[in-house]
Design an enzyme around this catalytic site. Sequence first.
Site: not given
Length: 296
Positions: A189, A202
Amino acid sequence: MSTPKNAQTGDRPHPVPPMPGQHLDEQPGVEADMVLKPQYQAPGYKGSGKLQDKVAIITGGDSGIGRAVAVLFAREGADVAVLYLDEHEDAKETSRAVEAEGRQCLLIPGDVQDSAFCNEAVAQVVKHFGKLDILVNNAAFQLHTDTLPEISDEKWDKTLRTNITGYFYMARAALEHLKTGDAIINTGSVTGLNGSGKLLDYSSTKGAIHAFTRSLASNLAEQGIRVNAVAPGPVWTPLNPADRSAEEIKSFGEKTDLKRPAQPEEISPAYVFLASPECSSYITGIVLPITGSAGD
């Protein structure tokens, strides 16, 4: 819905903010419940046998990026096993889409936090298809948190166990079946590249995935197994309206240079590229950013 000229860069229009103000009540979200369905079909993409008769596992393959990858893998000639938590309706739609491309789709529900499930799922795939050529680690858990004290032990553990421990479990289980020329692709990501103040847990796991990718690539190089990662920016998937309020989701993706979120079909060709030895035989250990912005 306004359409800034610089937002449309593909072969068909993609939605731009404001996105529908919808919140999905359950994590990680059900694509079938979304008012604006993600674009995953990639109608302009023509297959050319890049993955002919290969077998791929895709975790989190029931929706979002995972579904889009499953469809393009099938279009390139691969059979697909989709591992997913419990989103059965979404998984069945992915299966229908794969079979519409003329390939088989095996659905396996379960939790990648559980090493026994990962071992059993890989064994089931090999028993069903006779082999395994590609592993795509894509399952994820994401939940915004404003402050560090709000991150409970349980949330921290769930995020790590889903997003990085599960990747380790799946790679370890798959390895004995992989051979020279095969590939592992991990979903990272942009938050793992740049950090994210309200996605502390995250983004930490995504940074770990990037390091895991590079380290595993080095570890497996002598075996001829390539390991790479894709690092998307904002992508219109169920994960995001399940994580944001209806008001917050309206502006999703507008801070990118392209002023919109990606659609899953704009991310999935990168997985084909990294899975196919004809395309990327000399590429291993990279983290490929697809962020809609320059410099990320």
